[in-house]
Structures are given as C-alpha cells and as structure tokens.
Design a protein around this motif. Structure first.
Motif, PDB file in Angstrom:
ATOM      1  N   SER A  44      -2.977  -7.367  -3.614  1.00 34.38           N
ATOM      2  CA  SER A  44      -3.717  -6.280  -4.236  1.00 34.38           C
ATOM      3  C   SER A  44      -4.558  -5.456  -3.160  1.00 34.38           C
ATOM      4  CB  SER A  44      -4.653  -6.279  -5.357  1.00 34.38           C
ATOM      5  OG  SER A  44      -5.723  -7.173  -5.034  1.00 34.38           O
ATOM      6  N   SER A  45      -4.785  -4.375  -3.205  1.00 35.35           N
ATOM      7  CA  SER A  45      -5.705  -3.375  -2.299  1.00 35.35           C
ATOM      8  C   SER A  45      -4.814  -3.084  -0.792  1.00 35.35           C
ATOM      9  CB  SER A  45      -6.904  -3.967  -2.056  1.00 35.35           C
ATOM     10  OG  SER A  45      -7.581  -4.175  -3.225  1.00 35.35           O
ATOM     11  N   VAL A  46      -3.725  -3.178  -0.795  1.00 32.34           N
ATOM     12  CA  VAL A  46      -3.014  -2.694   0.471  1.00 32.34           C
ATOM     13  C   VAL A  46      -2.710  -1.162   0.725  1.00 32.34           C
ATOM     14  CG1 VAL A  46      -0.684  -2.924   1.743  1.00 32.34           C
ATOM     15  CG2 VAL A  46      -1.728  -5.059   0.357  1.00 32.34           C
ATOM     16  N   SER A  47      -3.342  -0.759   1.695  1.00 29.79           N
ATOM     17  CA  SER A  47      -3.382   0.577   2.027  1.00 29.79           C
ATOM     18  C   SER A  47      -1.887   0.962   2.548  1.00 29.79           C
ATOM     19  CB  SER A  47      -4.425   0.867   3.089  1.00 29.79           C
ATOM     20  OG  SER A  47      -4.213   2.237   3.341  1.00 29.79           O
ATOM     21  N   VAL A  48      -1.483   2.135   1.632  1.00 29.45           N
ATOM     22  CA  VAL A  48       0.205   2.725   2.083  1.00 29.45           C
ATOM     23  C   VAL A  48       0.024   4.057   2.385  1.00 29.45           C
ATOM     24  CG1 VAL A  48       2.404   2.721   0.990  1.00 29.45           C
ATOM     25  CG2 VAL A  48       0.659   0.836   0.151  1.00 29.45           C
ATOM     26  N   ARG A  49       0.492   4.202   3.716  1.00 34.67           N
ATOM     27  CA  ARG A  49       0.408   5.390   4.493  1.00 34.67           C
ATOM     28  C   ARG A  49       1.783   6.142   4.259  1.00 34.67           C
ATOM     29  NH1 ARG A  49      -4.151   4.229   8.532  1.00 34.67           N
ATOM     30  NH2 ARG A  49      -5.726   4.715   7.204  1.00 34.67           N
ATOM     31  N   SER A  50       1.985   7.301   3.870  1.00 35.14           N
ATOM     32  CA  SER A  50       3.235   7.864   3.740  1.00 35.14           C
ATOM     33  C   SER A  50       3.049   9.531   4.145  1.00 35.14           C
ATOM     34  CB  SER A  50       4.011   7.680   2.600  1.00 35.14           C
ATOM     35  OG  SER A  50       3.426   8.474   1.580  1.00 35.14           O
ATOM     36  N   SER A  51       4.101  10.076   4.296  1.00 30.88           N
ATOM     37  CA  SER A  51       4.181  11.629   4.427  1.00 30.88           C
ATOM     38  C   SER A  51       3.402  12.333   3.147  1.00 30.88           C
ATOM     39  CB  SER A  51       5.445  12.000   4.995  1.00 30.88           C
ATOM     40  OG  SER A  51       6.242  12.068   3.745  1.00 30.88           O
ATOM     41  N   ALA A  52       3.357  11.691   1.991  1.00 28.20           N
ATOM     42  CA  ALA A  52       2.920  12.250   0.918  1.00 28.20           C
ATOM     43  C   ALA A  52       1.449  11.872   0.745  1.00 28.20           C
ATOM     44  CB  ALA A  52       3.616  11.259  -0.415  1.00 28.20           C
ATOM     45  N   GLY A  53       0.918  11.037   1.597  1.00 28.21           N
ATOM     46  CA  GLY A  53      -0.635  10.767   1.424  1.00 28.21           C
ATOM     47  C   GLY A  53      -0.809   9.098   1.539  1.00 28.21           C
ATOM     48  N   VAL A  54      -2.067   8.827   1.346  1.00 25.01           N
ATOM     49  CA  VAL A  54      -2.421   7.303   1.186  1.00 25.01           C
ATOM     50  C   VAL A  54      -2.624   6.895  -0.151  1.00 25.01           C
ATOM     51  CG1 VAL A  54      -4.208   5.766   1.805  1.00 25.01           C
ATOM     52  CG2 VAL A  54      -3.695   7.822   3.350  1.00 25.01           C
ATOM     53  N   GLU A  55      -1.985   5.695  -0.735  1.00 27.03           N
ATOM     54  CA  GLU A  55      -2.081   4.927  -1.597  1.00 27.03           C
ATOM     55  C   GLU A  55      -2.652   3.649  -1.445  1.00 27.03           C
ATOM     56  OE1 GLU A  55       0.783   4.253  -5.609  1.00 27.03           O
ATOM     57  OE2 GLU A  55       1.376   5.845  -4.065  1.00 27.03           O
ATOM     58  N   VAL A  56      -3.136   3.013  -2.486  1.00 24.05           N
ATOM     59  CA  VAL A  56      -3.451   1.498  -2.413  1.00 24.05           C
ATOM     60  C   VAL A  56      -2.890   0.901  -3.836  1.00 24.05           C
ATOM     61  CG1 VAL A  56      -5.663   0.086  -2.854  1.00 24.05           C
ATOM     62  CG2 VAL A  56      -5.961   2.280  -1.616  1.00 24.05           C
ATOM     63  N   THR A  57      -2.239  -0.172  -3.214  1.00 23.41           N
ATOM     64  CA  THR A  57      -1.746  -1.041  -4.212  1.00 23.41           C
ATOM     65  C   THR A  57      -2.632  -1.597  -5.460  1.00 23.41           C
ATOM     66  OG1 THR A  57      -1.885  -3.209  -3.024  1.00 23.41           O
ATOM     67  CG2 THR A  57       0.054  -2.003  -2.595  1.00 23.41           C
ATOM     68  N   ASP A  58      -2.057  -1.535  -6.513  1.00 24.98           N
ATOM     69  CA  ASP A  58      -2.752  -2.190  -7.942  1.00 24.98           C
ATOM     70  C   ASP A  58      -2.908  -3.618  -7.980  1.00 24.98           C
ATOM     71  OD1 ASP A  58      -0.232  -3.112  -8.518  1.00 24.98           O
ATOM     72  OD2 ASP A  58      -0.249  -1.759 -10.307  1.00 24.98           O
ATOM     73  N   SER A  59      -3.546  -4.105  -8.841  1.00 24.03           N
ATOM     74  CA  SER A  59      -3.978  -5.480  -9.009  1.00 24.03           C
ATOM     75  C   SER A  59      -2.741  -6.413  -8.931  1.00 24.03           C
ATOM     76  CB  SER A  59      -4.663  -5.780 -10.003  1.00 24.03           C
ATOM     77  OG  SER A  59      -3.971  -5.509 -11.214  1.00 24.03           O
ATOM     78  N   LEU A  60      -1.699  -6.037  -9.140  1.00 25.96           N
ATOM     79  CA  LEU A  60      -0.114  -6.757  -9.165  1.00 25.96           C
ATOM     80  C   LEU A  60       0.539  -6.317  -7.835  1.00 25.96           C
ATOM     81  CD1 LEU A  60       0.825  -6.280 -12.931  1.00 25.96           C
ATOM     82  CD2 LEU A  60      -0.280  -8.104 -11.751  1.00 25.96           C
ATOM     83  N   GLY A  61      -0.033  -5.628  -6.859  1.00 24.37           N
ATOM     84  CA  GLY A  61       0.730  -5.258  -5.792  1.00 24.37           C
ATOM     85  C   GLY A  61       1.505  -4.409  -5.893  1.00 24.37           C
ATOM     86  N   TYR A  62       1.583  -3.307  -6.833  1.00 23.94           N
ATOM     87  CA  TYR A  62       2.514  -2.407  -7.016  1.00 23.94           C
ATOM     88  C   TYR A  62       2.296  -1.013  -6.395  1.00 23.94           C
ATOM     89  CZ  TYR A  62       5.660  -5.070 -10.033  1.00 23.94           C
ATOM     90  OH  TYR A  62       6.565  -5.919 -10.388  1.00 23.94           O
ATOM     91  N   PHE A  63       3.092  -0.076  -6.025  1.00 21.45           N
ATOM     92  CA  PHE A  63       2.623   1.023  -5.343  1.00 21.45           C
ATOM     93  C   PHE A  63       3.961   2.108  -5.529  1.00 21.45           C
ATOM     94  CE2 PHE A  63       4.555  -0.529  -1.579  1.00 21.45           C
ATOM     95  CZ  PHE A  63       4.786   0.456  -1.142  1.00 21.45           C
ATOM     96  N   SER A  64       3.847   3.365  -5.864  1.00 21.94           N
ATOM     97  CA  SER A  64       4.858   4.232  -5.922  1.00 21.94           C
ATOM     98  C   SER A  64       4.862   5.321  -4.570  1.00 21.94           C
ATOM     99  CB  SER A  64       4.851   4.867  -7.301  1.00 21.94           C
ATOM    100  OG  SER A  64       4.873   4.362  -8.236  1.00 21.94           O
ATOM    101  N   VAL A  65       6.071   5.507  -4.355  1.00 24.35           N
ATOM    102  CA  VAL A  65       6.170   6.601  -3.120  1.00 24.35           C
ATOM    103  C   VAL A  65       7.440   7.427  -3.439  1.00 24.35           C
ATOM    104  CG1 VAL A  65       7.596   4.872  -1.945  1.00 24.35           C
ATOM    105  CG2 VAL A  65       6.140   6.667  -0.483  1.00 24.35           C
ATOM    106  N   PRO A  66       7.124   8.712  -3.120  1.00 26.29           N
ATOM    107  CA  PRO A  66       8.328   9.560  -3.490  1.00 26.29           C
ATOM    108  C   PRO A  66       9.258   9.297  -2.663  1.00 26.29           C
ATOM    109  CG  PRO A  66       6.228  10.864  -2.776  1.00 26.29           C
ATOM    110  CD  PRO A  66       5.904   9.533  -2.444  1.00 26.29           C
ATOM    111  N   ASP A  67      10.628   9.593  -3.117  1.00 27.56           N
ATOM    112  CA  ASP A  67      11.845   9.677  -2.480  1.00 27.56           C
ATOM    113  C   ASP A  67      11.827  10.550  -1.116  1.00 27.56           C
ATOM    114  OD1 ASP A  67      13.129   7.666  -3.956  1.00 27.56           O
ATOM    115  OD2 ASP A  67      13.983   8.862  -5.241  1.00 27.56           O
ATOM    116  N   THR A  68      11.084  11.500  -1.002  1.00 27.62           N
ATOM    117  CA  THR A  68      11.328  12.149   0.236  1.00 27.62           C
ATOM    118  C   THR A  68      10.593  11.573   1.403  1.00 27.62           C
ATOM    119  OG1 THR A  68       9.185  13.304  -0.396  1.00 27.62           O
ATOM    120  CG2 THR A  68      11.105  14.231  -1.191  1.00 27.62           C
ATOM    121  N   CYS A  69       9.850  10.494   1.105  1.00 29.55           N
ATOM    122  CA  CYS A  69       9.278  10.083   2.205  1.00 29.55           C
ATOM    123  C   CYS A  69      10.269   9.091   3.072  1.00 29.55           C
ATOM    124  CB  CYS A  69       8.106   8.846   2.018  1.00 29.55           C
ATOM    125  SG  CYS A  69       6.832   9.857   1.341  1.00 29.55           S
TER     126      CYS A  69
END
Length: 176
Positions: A44-69
């Motif tokens: 959990s709490s992994v910082s994910v940077r992409s062209s869409a912005g910055v997101e942080v993983t939830d308590s189960l380690g999940y995150f979403s990223v657009p297909d355009t990245c």
C-alpha cells in the motif's frame, strides 16, 4: 402528444449514449496491483506517476492508470523505485525491498550479570508511599534529586544493616 413522446424517446437515446460513452471511458483504465517480490504481499501507499498524474495505491496495493499512458514510475520509501512501460506489464508489478541485501545480525552476551542489574533495580525502586512523598510523579516530570537521594539512602541503609548482621554473627560465634 406525438411530439412529447418523440422528445421523451430522444432524451432516453441521449442518456443511453452518454452511459455507453461513460462506461467505455471507464473501461479504458487498467487496474494493476503492486506486490513485494519476496513475500508476494500487496504494497500500500506506493506513489505511481504517469502522464495522467500521480496516484497512490490503496490498502490492497491496487491502482488504476489510463490506457493512454505509455509508462509509469513507481516509488515507495522501503522499496527500490521502478520505471515501467505499460506494454511490459500484465496485471501485477513487483517491487524489490531496499532491505533485501541486508545481512542478519546476531548479538551474543558475555559473562554473568552477578545480580548487579537486579540489585540496582531494587535500590531504585520505590514504594508507592515513597514515590508520593518524593513527588516522583512521572506525569509531572518527577523530582530527580529526591529520587537520587532516596537511592543513596537505601544503599547506605543496606550497607549498615549488613554490618550489623556481621557484628551480631561475630558476637554469637565468640560467645558460643
């Protein structure tokens, strides 16, 4: 009446089209999970940077990223940072712990305590009444000088009681 029915059906068609477009945009997201490479536990709490912005993983380690990245950068305090191209990833991203290369440390003790630690703790330990008399309330910070004085007093009284016992034993042996 015919116009209102036609207008109502047109509104339904527009609403249905909006819902289809909204669901299509939601489907254009990739949902990934970040796991520890050694334990396979989600992180959990992994910082994910992409062209869409910055997101942080939830308590189960999940995150979403657009297909355009095209690529993402993952970083966490306890793990090595990693940059990935999304075409290389299926559904799980693994991170390597920074502490993976650390060696185990084993500490051995030498010799015996000879009861020194126990005797010190007995000297310094105070009864509830002594603590109240000295104002040794940890919540108020206590009275350090009074505590030291009480410890010295106990030490001296123990030495004098030992001397008295020795003298009594010597008297009994001499007069037996």
């Amino acid at each position: 009446m015919g116009k209102s029915l036609l207008l109502l059906s047109m509104n339904r068609i527009v609403l249905l089209t909006c819902l289809i477009l909204l669901s299509a945009s939601a489907a254009a997201q990739r949902r990934l999970v970040v796991c520890d490479v050694e334990t396979l536990d989600p992180i959990s709490s992994v910082s994910v940077r992409s062209s869409a912005g910055v997101e942080v993983t939830d308590s189960l380690g999940y995150f979403s990223v657009p297909d355009t990245c095209k690529s993402i950068m993952l970083s966490h305090l306890n793990y090595e940072s990693r940059m990935l191209h999304l075409n290389e990833v299926r559904d799980t991203v693994f991170l390597v712990s920074k502490f993976l290369g650390m060696h185990e440390v084993v500490v051995f003790g030498r010799g015996k305590d000879n009861g020194l630690g126990e005797s010190i703790s007995k000297m310094v330990s105070l009864s509830k009444t002594d603590a109240q008399l000295l104002g040794n309330d940890p919540a108020n910070g206590g009275n350090l000088f009074a505590l030291i004085g009480k410890a010295i007093e106990k030490l001296i009284s123990k030495k004098s009681s030992k001397a008295k016992r020795r003298e009594k034993a010597r008297y009994i042996l001499e007069h037996y």
